[in-house]
Each structure stands twice: as structure tokens, then as C-alpha cells.
Motif scaffolding. Structure first.
Motif, PDB file in Angstrom:
ATOM      1  N   ARG A  38      35.809  44.419  35.804  1.00  0.00           N
ATOM      2  CA  ARG A  38      36.713  43.275  35.717  1.00  0.00           C
ATOM      3  C   ARG A  38      36.077  42.031  36.352  1.00  0.00           C
ATOM      4  NH1 ARG A  38      42.124  42.923  34.916  1.00  0.00           N
ATOM      5  NH2 ARG A  38      42.408  45.179  35.232  1.00  0.00           N
ATOM      6  N   GLU A  42      35.348  38.587  34.375  1.00  0.00           N
ATOM      7  CA  GLU A  42      35.942  37.338  34.886  1.00  0.00           C
ATOM      8  C   GLU A  42      34.862  36.280  35.111  1.00  0.00           C
ATOM      9  OE1 GLU A  42      38.097  38.444  38.376  1.00  0.00           O
ATOM     10  OE2 GLU A  42      39.901  39.032  37.261  1.00  0.00           O
ATOM     11  N   HIS A  46      34.700  32.739  33.195  1.00  0.00           N
ATOM     12  CA  HIS A  46      34.770  31.508  33.977  1.00  0.00           C
ATOM     13  C   HIS A  46      33.645  30.541  33.609  1.00  0.00           C
ATOM     14  CE1 HIS A  46      35.589  28.854  37.332  1.00  0.00           C
ATOM     15  NE2 HIS A  46      34.367  29.035  37.809  1.00  0.00           N
ATOM     16  N   TYR A  76      39.441  40.805  27.500  1.00  0.00           N
ATOM     17  CA  TYR A  76      38.547  39.698  27.872  1.00  0.00           C
ATOM     18  C   TYR A  76      37.712  39.192  26.687  1.00  0.00           C
ATOM     19  CZ  TYR A  76      39.565  39.581  32.838  1.00  0.00           C
ATOM     20  OH  TYR A  76      40.186  39.423  34.065  1.00  0.00           O
TER      21      TYR A  76
END
Length: 351
Positions: A38, A42, A46, A76
Motif C-alpha cells: 500500500r 500510494e 502521489h 490504485y
């Protein structure tokens, strides 16, 4: 993860970078636990414009996926999975040092498909130690029975500093004879063709529209970032290679975010050579007009002699404005590519 985060943050600033493709591989990124995975997803989300990315691939081994990981990847934006299957034979998998078994391949593909992944690729290796032509054909037929959109299939390479290399040096590694390897490659091409899976690169096959956009970036000699231990990147004017192994990478990436081991300056000579080496890996080959538009001179003005010689040998052909490898040329790719090495003086003649 901390070292990778520091490297990416050091090199990517400001608003999210627009990228055509993202590829997480190298290694087996699905070996990360849920928290680590994760964190990785992320970080990518970003720094990069995932929403407008055309292809987002992650590599993994069969047996490394469970439903929570699959759903996390989907959430994602990952839309393509590349599985390192290697061979459909449990004994050979064990000899290769792989941790999965054939049954894990079935379970993993079923799990991925049930959770909305249709763009799945599997990697196969042939010319394995003691592998017969019949064994390869059986493994290949089992692979295509999944009716997947993409397959990558490579002959075994004996790399230095590996167990196989040590066995090879001691005469304990018995690879199939070269004639058998060629036969395996011919069976590979005909089997794929018979299942409407098109060869688009020396080692890659896909249904229409499912060619790997990320790998085409390499073969089209276009630019890409490379982050992580041992990663390679290609930005205007230079190719970079990162430090490996992992502990050395971590130390440098944590200290200044620039864990670069090597930088190769890419001038016109190198760009032209790589355009030929990489482009001829594709079955579509080198487009003559694209080459002229990119470099300001024609293929023929620089490589006329080499092209003529290779055409006479039957290794190269001209098709609809493209130079491409013939079936025989595919077998002698490295010898073909060697014909396109340049001296600096060669470029002076066309500039």
C-alpha cells in the motif's frame, strides 16, 4: 521502501508527472506485505498521474497473490499483471529455484480474473537444463490453454554469479543442443500463430491491442525513469544504472536520494545504433520515414552496405517502407545487430 521513497522524492518535484506507462517489477514486488505494498502504491499515486496512465503493470509470482492484494492493486489503478510462470512442470520449477507449483498458476489466474483483471501476461522460459522438445511443447500448450492476451517467452540465459553459472562451469549443467533450442523457438512461433496470438517482438506475443506498451517504450528507443536497486533509466542524453545489491542501494538512496552506479552519455552515434538494435527486435522493424524524421538522414545513406548484405543473406527484408528481420534473421538477431555498429567517421558522411 524508505530508500525508494527518498530516491523518487529527490528526482520528481512539483505536480504529478505525466507518464504513458508504469511498470513495477524487478524482483517480485508482490512479495511485499499489505502495508508495504500500500505504501508503494500510494507513493506512485502521489508522484505520477496514474489516472491518465495508459498501462500500469505489476510483476508477480504465482502463489504471491491473495484476494486482499489483488483488490488493493485494482483500487490504485493497476490494470495489467505479469506472472513469472517460467514452465508448467513442477520438477523443473524446483530445479529453477522457483517457490510456486503449477497448481498455483491456475489458482492465481482464476483469482485475478474473478477480481476484474483481464490483461494478464505470463513469462515462460525454454531451453532449460535437460528439457526436451516434447516437454517444452507440452508446457507451451498448457500455457496457451489459458487463452491469455499476452505471452513473453525467452531462452534460458546463463548469467554470471548464479547457481546455474557455477554448474555450467563445472560441466554439470546440461542444456539442450542448439538444434533443439531452434526447434523449440519454431514450435513457439507456430503454436502462437495457430492460436491467433501475434508475434510482435523476438520474444513477445499478444492478441491485437494487448502488446506491452511499456516494453514498446524500450524497443522504440524512448525515454523512461528507472527507480530502485539495480534499476535502469533513459533520459535525454544519458542512460543510468542504479547501485545494487539492496543494502548498498539503501545506504546511498537514504543519504542523498541519488543511488546511481553508472551514467552513459548517449550521443548521436549511440542513439542511431540503439534505434537499429532495439527497433529490429520488433517484427514491424524500422520505419524508414520515422528514422529520417528523427535523425535528418536516411537509413540507407548510413547503412546501405550493411542492409544490402543482410538482405542478400535472407536475414533482412523491406516491407511497406520498413526494414525488418526475416524468420531466419530472428534466429541470428545478434549477428544482424552487430552489422549496425558505427564509427564516429561514419556519421560525418551523412551530416
Amino acid at each position: 521502501m524508505e530508500a525508494l521513497t527518498n530516491e523518487i522524492n529527490t528526482n520528481i518535484h512539483g505536480k504529478k508527472q505525466k507518464v504513458k506507462t508504469i511498470f513495477i517489477g524487478g524482483g517480485t514486488p508482490t512479495a511485499l506485505n499489505m502495508k508495504q505494498l500500500r505504501s508503494l502504491l500510494e507513493l506512485i499515486d502521489h508522484k505520477f498521474d496514474v489516472a491518465n496512465c495508459e498501462e500500469y503493470t505489476i510483476e508477480g509470482n504465482p502463489g504471491d497473490f491473495e484476494v486482499e492484494k489483488v483488490r488493493l492493486l485494482k483500487s490504485y489503478g493497476v490494470n495489467r499483471i505479469s506472472l513469472g510462470v517460467q514452465v508448467f512442470d513442477d520438477q523443473m520449477l524446483e530445479e529453477l529455484g522457483r517457490l510456486h507449483k503449477v497448481k498455483d498458476v491456475y489458482h492465481t489466474i482464476n483469482l485475478l480474473q474473478r477480481n476484474g483483471f483481464s490483461n494478464i501476461s505470463i513469462d515462460l522460459i525454454y531451453a532449460l537444463p535437460n528439457q526436451t522438445v516434447d516437454q517444452f511443447q507440452k508446457s507451451l500448450e498448457e500455457a496457451v490453454s489459458f487463452d491469455l492476451p499476452h505471452y513473453s517467452t525467452y531462452a534460458l540465459q546463463i548469467e554470471p554469479k548464479t547457481v546455474f553459472y557455477q554448474r555450467h562451469k563445472k560441466g554439470k549443467l546440461h542444456r539442450p543442443p542448439q538444434e533443439a533450442e531452434v526447434q523449440m523457438y519454431e514450435i513457439l512461433k507456430s503454436t502462437m500463430r495457430g492460436n491467433n496470438i501475434n508475434q510482435y517482438e523476438i520474444s513477445n506475443f499478444a492478441k491485437n491491442g494487448f502488446e506491452s506498451k511499456h516494453n514498446l517504450t524500450y524497443w522504440n528507443n524512448e525515454h523512461y525513469y528507472g527507480f530502485g536497486a539495480g534499476a535502469h533509466g533513459y533520459l535525454p542524453g544519458r542512460r543510468t544504472g542504479n547501485i545494487r545489491p539492496l543494502p548498498a542501494y539503501n545506504k546511498k538512496a537514504m543519504s542523498d536520494g541519488k543511488p546511481i552506479l553508472s551514467i552513459e552519455e548517449i550521443g548521436l552515434k549511440e542513439m542511431v545504433e540503439e534505434e537499429m538494435f532495439l527497433g529490429l527486435r520488433k517484427l514491424s522493424g524500422i520505419n524508414q520515414q520515422h528514422f529520417r524524421d528523427k535523425f535528418g538522414f536516411s537509413c540507407d545513406s548510413l547503412y546501405g552496405g550493411a542492409i544490402s548484405s543482410l538482405v542478400k543473406k535472407g536475414w533482412l527484408a523491406e516491407q511497406q517502407g520498413n526494414y525488418c528481420l526475416t524468420d531466419d534473421g530472428l534466429l541470428f538477431g545478434n549477428e544482424v545487430f552487430a552489422e549496425f555498429l558505427l564509427e564516429e567517421e561514419d556519421l560525418k558522411l551523412v551530416r
